[in-house]
Structure formats: structure tokens, C-alpha cells
Design a protein around this motif. Sequence first.
Motif, short mmCIF file in Angstrom:
data_model
loop_
_atom_site.label_atom_id
_atom_site.label_comp_id
_atom_site.label_asym_id
_atom_site.label_seq_id
_atom_site.Cartn_x
_atom_site.Cartn_y
_atom_site.Cartn_z
N HIS A 87 0.89 -1.17 0.00
CA HIS A 87 0.00 0.00 0.00
C HIS A 87 0.92 1.22 0.00
CE1 HIS A 87 -3.53 2.35 0.42
NE2 HIS A 87 -3.36 2.68 1.70
N ALA A 88 0.91 1.96 -1.09
CA ALA A 88 1.92 3.00 -1.29
C ALA A 88 1.99 3.98 -0.13
CB ALA A 88 1.66 3.73 -2.60
N LEU A 219 -2.51 5.00 -8.61
CA LEU A 219 -3.33 6.08 -8.08
C LEU A 219 -2.55 6.96 -7.12
CD1 LEU A 219 -6.75 4.34 -7.59
CD2 LEU A 219 -6.42 6.54 -8.70
N TRP A 220 -1.71 6.35 -6.31
CA TRP A 220 -0.90 7.12 -5.38
C TRP A 220 0.01 8.09 -6.13
CZ3 TRP A 220 4.42 7.44 -4.35
CH2 TRP A 220 4.78 8.04 -3.15
N ALA A 221 0.60 7.63 -7.23
CA ALA A 221 1.45 8.50 -8.04
C ALA A 221 0.65 9.67 -8.60
CB ALA A 221 2.08 7.69 -9.18
N LEU A 222 -0.57 9.39 -9.06
CA LEU A 222 -1.42 10.45 -9.60
C LEU A 222 -1.84 11.41 -8.50
CD1 LEU A 222 -2.96 11.50 -12.11
CD2 LEU A 222 -4.87 10.01 -11.42
N GLN A 223 -2.16 10.89 -7.33
CA GLN A 223 -2.58 11.73 -6.21
C GLN A 223 -1.44 12.64 -5.74
OE1 GLN A 223 -3.34 9.82 -2.39
NE2 GLN A 223 -5.19 11.04 -2.15
N ARG A 224 -0.23 12.14 -5.71
CA ARG A 224 0.91 12.97 -5.31
C ARG A 224 1.07 14.16 -6.27
NH1 ARG A 224 3.48 11.56 -0.31
NH2 ARG A 224 5.44 12.40 -1.10
N HIS A 225 0.78 13.91 -7.53
CA HIS A 225 0.89 14.98 -8.52
C HIS A 225 -0.13 16.08 -8.23
CE1 HIS A 225 1.44 16.81 -12.53
NE2 HIS A 225 0.13 16.98 -12.48
N TYR A 226 -1.37 15.69 -7.97
CA TYR A 226 -2.43 16.68 -7.78
C TYR A 226 -2.44 17.30 -6.39
CZ TYR A 226 -4.91 16.29 -12.21
OH TYR A 226 -5.26 16.36 -13.54
N GLU A 227 -2.19 16.51 -5.38
CA GLU A 227 -2.31 17.02 -4.00
C GLU A 227 -1.04 17.68 -3.49
OE1 GLU A 227 -5.12 17.00 -2.16
OE2 GLU A 227 -6.29 15.99 -3.70
#
Length: 270
Positions: A87-88, A219-227
Motif C-alpha cells: 500500500h503505497a 493512483l498514489w502516483a497520480l494523487q501525489r501529482h495533484y495534491e
Amino acid sequence: MTEAPPIQRHYFVDEAGDPVLFDARGNAMPGQEGCSKHFMLGVLDVPDPVSLAAALEALRAQLLADPYFHGVPSMQPERRKTAWAFHAKDDLPEVRREVFRVLMTHEVRFFAVVRDKARVLDYVRQRNRNDVAYRYQPNELYDSMVSRLFKDRLHLTPEVNVCFAERGKSDRSAALASALETARQRFNAKWQRSTQSVIRARESSPARDVPLQAADYFLWALQRHYERQESRYLDLVWPKVGLIQAVDETDVAPYGAYYTKKKPLTKVSG
């Protein structure tokens, strides 16, 4: 000899952030500290789930046997974290790097829908002004994003298997199957077609269905980008990205922004 087309597709769906807009007292949460700014739903298209699961399980066994990680809390079985499933958010940076390395060796493709929760809140408030009886439910946003995410993904093979990461204790398999059927109907209406694929929807956990762990990492990689405006993880996995739909990035087009391999997601709007 040409290779026969696949008979079925295997999709693994997870989320990042959450679709909650209001606290228990009805106060709006977007913009408040601790509330995610975005809600994301992602699907990983996995041609060979058995191979991917075996590779991740082998990696976990290797890491758990490594003296370097001896005594690390997240690697202890009783903590029910990395020792149970990758779990990232919980994994050590060294573990994440190894998981990403394995993921990049497999023929997977990632798709996602991103919603700006402030924009969703604006829509809900406008709808409340027009309909005083309307009450927003988080599952409403989730299911609408399922339909959007799968609109162009359900006609590609005769059989489609969709595994959703469990959300709470209630069984939503029927609601999720309905959202997928809505996606199929929208595709048929758009292209004047009648697709006959057999669609199977189910819920599971990352420990039981290991490819869900891979979906979580994308998804974690994408979330880090946006958040957090931290893009190096997304840059790393971008070769495996099929399409990112940013619904609320409407500066250029009213339907939002579409990011693909040829049009990378390089900046965060807003």
C-alpha cells in the motif's frame, strides 16, 4: 501466424482521496485542512493477473526476508500493512521503489478520472438551490465516475471482469454492475452499436486480489501529482498510462482535459 485476440479483460479499480463533501454537521469540507482537494478513480487493465500477482508476492517475500527491513513496524504481520499487502501510503520509500520497478516490467495500462471536489461542491449547491429535496451521497459521485471511466472499456472483449477495491462493509456489487451497464449504454448510444460483452463485477480486498495493490500504486502516483505537486512518481509510470480524464479542468474545453501518452500531464491547474 497472428496472435488470437484476447477473450476477456481483467480490470482492477481503486480510489484515491474520498468522495465525502460534508462533515456530520453538514459543513462543507473541501478547502478545509485534512480534506483531499481531489477524488480520483483509477482502473488498471491487467492482461495477466496471475503473473502480476506472482511477481508482487515474490517481491514481498524477498523484502520480508531482507535483514535491512528487520524490525520495521510496517513489515510486521501484526500491523497488517506491508507484510499483508503493498500500500503505497504505508510502504517505506525503499519498498515503493522496488514495487514500481516490478510494475514497470508488466504489460499493464492505467486509466483514471479526476474530480476537483470544490467544483463538485459547487454543482451540489446549485442543485440544492433548484431542488430542496436533493441530498448528496458520496456513492453518487463514485458511481458516476465508474460509468465515465468504463464508457470506452467494455466492448473490447467478449468477457469483462471488473474487480473493485472494497469500500466499507456494505456489498455494492449490484450498484457497481449497474454503473457499468450505464457505461455500456452510453457507449452504444454514442456509436450506435449494441455490444454484447458479458460483464462481471465484484468487490475484493488488495490482500485477496493482489493486482489491486498495483492499481493503488498508480493512483498514489497520480494523487501525489495533484495534491502535493510532486510529479516524479507519475513521470515514472507514465509509459503505462492510457488516459487521465480531468473532468473539472475546463479552461480549454467544457468536457475537461484528457491526458495521454502523447499529451502528458505536466502541470496542475488551479
